[in-house]
Scaffold this active site. Structure first.
Site, mmCIF file in Angstrom:
data_model
loop_
_atom_site.group_PDB
_atom_site.id
_atom_site.type_symbol
_atom_site.label_atom_id
_atom_site.label_comp_id
_atom_site.label_asym_id
_atom_site.label_seq_id
_atom_site.Cartn_x
_atom_site.Cartn_y
_atom_site.Cartn_z
ATOM 1 N N GLY A 102 -2.979 7.610 3.856
ATOM 2 C CA GLY A 102 -4.164 7.539 4.722
ATOM 3 C C GLY A 102 -4.865 6.218 4.553
ATOM 4 N N GLY A 119 -6.742 4.246 2.873
ATOM 5 C CA GLY A 119 -7.311 4.233 1.525
ATOM 6 C C GLY A 119 -8.324 3.120 1.339
ATOM 7 N N LYS A 156 -11.231 -3.552 6.759
ATOM 8 C CA LYS A 156 -10.230 -3.308 5.727
ATOM 9 C C LYS A 156 -10.731 -3.940 4.429
ATOM 10 C CE LYS A 156 -5.301 -3.743 4.719
ATOM 11 N NZ LYS A 156 -3.991 -4.148 5.249
ATOM 12 N N ASP A 161 -9.150 1.477 -5.593
ATOM 13 C CA ASP A 161 -10.580 1.164 -5.431
ATOM 14 C C ASP A 161 -11.031 0.945 -3.987
ATOM 15 O OD1 ASP A 161 -9.319 -1.198 -4.906
ATOM 16 O OD2 ASP A 161 -10.148 -2.303 -6.613
ATOM 17 N N GLY A 162 -10.089 0.967 -3.064
ATOM 18 C CA GLY A 162 -10.496 0.777 -1.661
ATOM 19 C C GLY A 162 -10.825 -0.658 -1.306
ATOM 20 N N ARG A 170 0.164 5.730 13.328
ATOM 21 C CA ARG A 170 1.446 5.309 12.760
ATOM 22 C C ARG A 170 2.501 6.390 12.927
ATOM 23 N NH1 ARG A 170 -0.882 1.852 8.530
ATOM 24 N NH2 ARG A 170 -2.993 1.477 9.254
ATOM 25 N N ASP A 214 4.597 4.681 7.210
ATOM 26 C CA ASP A 214 3.130 4.606 7.343
ATOM 27 C C ASP A 214 2.687 3.211 7.783
ATOM 28 O OD1 ASP A 214 4.168 4.220 4.586
ATOM 29 O OD2 ASP A 214 2.146 3.526 4.161
ATOM 30 N N ASN A 215 3.618 2.275 7.819
ATOM 31 C CA ASN A 215 3.281 0.918 8.272
ATOM 32 C C ASN A 215 3.950 0.591 9.602
ATOM 33 O OD1 ASN A 215 1.727 0.487 5.990
ATOM 34 N ND2 ASN A 215 3.381 -0.462 4.832
ATOM 35 N N ASP A 265 0.025 -3.970 9.262
ATOM 36 C CA ASP A 265 0.002 -3.946 7.792
ATOM 37 C C ASP A 265 0.705 -5.136 7.163
ATOM 38 O OD1 ASP A 265 -1.626 -1.824 7.718
ATOM 39 O OD2 ASP A 265 -0.400 -0.610 6.387
HETATM 40 P P1 AMP Z 1 0.414 -0.273 1.858
HETATM 41 O O1 AMP Z 1 1.706 -0.317 1.133
HETATM 42 O O2 AMP Z 1 -0.440 -1.490 1.682
HETATM 43 O O3 AMP Z 1 0.583 0.073 3.292
HETATM 44 O O4 AMP Z 1 -0.460 0.907 1.187
HETATM 45 C C1 AMP Z 1 0.010 2.234 1.070
HETATM 46 C C2 AMP Z 1 -1.161 3.179 0.933
HETATM 47 O O5 AMP Z 1 -1.982 2.833 -0.188
HETATM 48 C C3 AMP Z 1 -2.093 3.196 2.132
HETATM 49 O O6 AMP Z 1 -2.471 4.518 2.357
HETATM 50 C C4 AMP Z 1 -3.252 2.335 1.687
HETATM 51 O O7 AMP Z 1 -4.455 2.665 2.338
HETATM 52 C C5 AMP Z 1 -3.320 2.647 0.202
HETATM 53 N N1 AMP Z 1 -3.923 1.555 -0.558
HETATM 54 C C6 AMP Z 1 -3.386 0.352 -0.799
HETATM 55 N N2 AMP Z 1 -4.223 -0.403 -1.549
HETATM 56 C C7 AMP Z 1 -5.319 0.350 -1.788
HETATM 57 C C8 AMP Z 1 -6.537 0.137 -2.498
HETATM 58 N N3 AMP Z 1 -6.808 -0.998 -3.121
HETATM 59 N N4 AMP Z 1 -7.417 1.160 -2.520
HETATM 60 C C9 AMP Z 1 -7.161 2.321 -1.904
HETATM 61 N N5 AMP Z 1 -6.036 2.579 -1.233
HETATM 62 C C10 AMP Z 1 -5.121 1.618 -1.172
HETATM 63 MG MG MG Z 2 -0.183 0.523 4.927
#
Ligand code: AMP
Ligand code: MG
Length: 488
Positions: free
Chosen positions: A93, A95, A115, A127-128, A185, A254-255, A264
């Site tokens: 989701g 995040g 973002k 940490d978001g 997605r 998811d991407n 992404d």
């Molecule tokens: P990604 O590989 O960048 O597409 O990330 C995969 C998942 O991890 C997605 O659901 C992102 O929202 C979550 N995510 C990546 N980095 C963070 C972060 N620093 N804090 C919270 N969620 C994260």
């Molecule tokens: Mg992603």
């Protein structure tokens, strides 16, 4: 401020807030301390119908820094799931992202997202946040892709701060405003399918159809078209990636955008020296998402999407639509590669000419982008460094050139006209990792000028930018030592 925030609608929220199965959460951004504008994209602002200097308004800057939520705005984070590196990962989701709302662009709604604006219910243990370095990469790459004519999410502005973020070392938090026609997605559909929530799969499909394809009927025919569109647009987007030497790095489901746009930007990379086995993501130890594998990984992901749509479209129909992927990819890819060579109408035998050239570029370790840009001058001025120096002694290349000459002699265009067409098909500037690194190093010292100069250059990468000439040459030696990994 009013003008921008009041332009935002909340159609997605209104459509989904009362669903039986949760698909979003209303969230409050966590803002940035001492926010500072790194860059704002006046070009995109124009497309969105907002003032180029929108960040001059302090409240608007605060909104894009996550510090102020105007009363008319209801930010939401979306849930989705996905297959990561071929394995079902369950719920993921937004995040670290939230949608502020939607803006009307010539009758179509586009999402405005922050973002890096702090934790959401989908952050798991993270940490978001997004660090400045990865935000600069996403900001510039979105716009570079758009400049190359590749469908992609866009980026409206980039804000730096004093907020610390803890990675391998302490870094600074940043927020980008990502703009996309859709943030839905493949994994959004998988999420509901694997929970047995078929009614939600349908509701989501209906939403995408009504919003993006209002002329389509909502029902069986519309669902078939939606999947067919995903198959064909994904095929074309990946063909365009291959033609410019772009590696995405994390092609998890998811991407992958349901509209087939690039979304992404993490550990992506553009190929310098041509190498089909190029792996841009240092976490991808198996090379699942190596450059050469991207077309087949696109199909793998579409298979995963097909599985998630079985409640809407029959397996036979899904299978027959999936079979259009490869021919769509091939047609788009070879058309683009033919254009790069100055061939107006691709004929089947050209594929051999193209494949052979790529093998030579790999063997001779030639810079992909610079080779093609030089080739534009071949008929008029002999072809720049590559042809006159680098490849001069390659027997294979010289025999290729003879066949290329033959092929061009069958073309209707004269060499001057061909040259201009080739210059419009072969970018002078791509967003190489070392350029990102230089912009990051300066921005970490609070000098944002290179980010802005690169933005300006990469938005029109086929044009001459004499003051940026140094970024059109071969990358420096240290470029090959840059390593980029997953989310930061
Ligand atoms: P990604 O590989 O960048 O597409 O990330 C995969 C998942 O991890 C997605 O659901 C992102 O929202 C979550 N995510 C990546 N980095 C963070 C972060 N620093 N804090 C919270 N969620 C994260
Ligand atoms: Mg992603």
């Amino acid at each position: 401020m009013d003008s921008l925030s009041q332009k935002l609608s909340h159609h997605f929220l209104d459509a989904f807030k009362d669903s039986d199965v949760a698909c979003l959460s209303e969230v409050t951004p966590q803002g940035l301390d001492q926010s500072a504008v790194v860059s704002s994209n006046t070009n995109l602002a124009g497309t969105l119908g907002i003032r180029g200097n929108f960040l001059d308004d302090p409240d608007t800057q605060e909104m894009f820094s996550g510090n102020l939520v105007p009363s008319s705005i209801k930010p939401v984070a979306l849930v989705y799931s996905g297959h990561q590196f071929g394995v079902w990962a369950g719920q993921l989701g937004d995040g670290r992202a939230l949608t502020l709302g939607e803006i009307d662009v010539s009758g179509e709604l586009w999402d405005l997202q922050l973002k890096g604006s702090g934790a959401t219910p989908y952050s798991r243990f993270a940490d978001g946040r997004a660090v400045l370095r990865s935000s600069i990469r996403e900001y510039l790459c979105s716009e570079a892709m758009n400049g190359l004519g590749i469908h992609s999410t866009r980026a409206l502005c980039l804000i730096d701060s004093n907020t610390p973020v803890y990675r391998e070392s302490v870094e600074r938090a940043a927020i980008i405003c990502r703009v996309a026609r859709s943030h839905i997605r493949f994994g959004s559909f998988e999420h509901f399918h694997y929970r047995g929530a078929n009614d939600m799969v349908k509701k989501l499909a209906n939403y995408v159809i009504r919003r993006h394809f209002p002329s389509w009927e909502v029902g069986s025919e519309g669902y078939r078209k939606l999947f067919k569109n995903a198959v064909q647009e994904t095929a074309k987007t990946i063909a365009r990636w291959q033609s410019v030497g772009f590696a995405h790095g994390v092609m998890n489901t998811d991407n992958m955008s349901i509209l087939g746009e690039t979304i992404d930007y993490g550990p992506f990379g553009f190929i310098d020296t041509y190498d089909p086995m190029f792996i841009c993501n240092s976490s991808d130890s198996q090379g699942r998402y190596a450059f050469v594998n991207q077309p087949s990984m696109g199909l793998w992901n579409l298979n995963a999407l097909a599985n998630a749509l079985v409640s809407l479209v029959s397996p036979e129909e899904l299978t027959s639509i999936l079979q259009t992927y490869e021919p769509t990819f091939r047609r788009e890819y070879f058309d683009l590669m033919a254009q790069k060579l100055g061939i107006t109408d691709f004929i089947e035998t050209d594929s051999e000419l193209i494949d052979r050239l790529l093998l030579i570029l790999a063997e001779e370790e030639v810079d992909y982008t610079n080779f093609f840009r030089s080739l534009c001058e071949y008929q008029t001025k002999g072809g720049g460094d590559f042809l006159t120096k680098v490849l001069k002694n390659s027997v294979k290349f010289n025999s290729w050139l003879a066949d290329y000459d033959d092929r061009l002699s069958q073309e209707p265009a004269l060499s001057q006209e061909r040259r201009s067409k080739m210059l419009a098909a072969n970018p002078k500037y791509i967003f190489r990792n070392y350029m990102a690194q230089e912009a990051i190093d300066a921005a970490e010292q609070r000098d944002y000028s290179l980010v802005n100069d690169l933005l300006n250059t990469l938005q029109t990468p086929y044009d001459e930018h004499p003051e940026m000439e140094r970024y059109a040459g071969d990358p420096p030696n240290w470029a090959s030592s840059i390593s980029v990994s997953c989310s930061s």
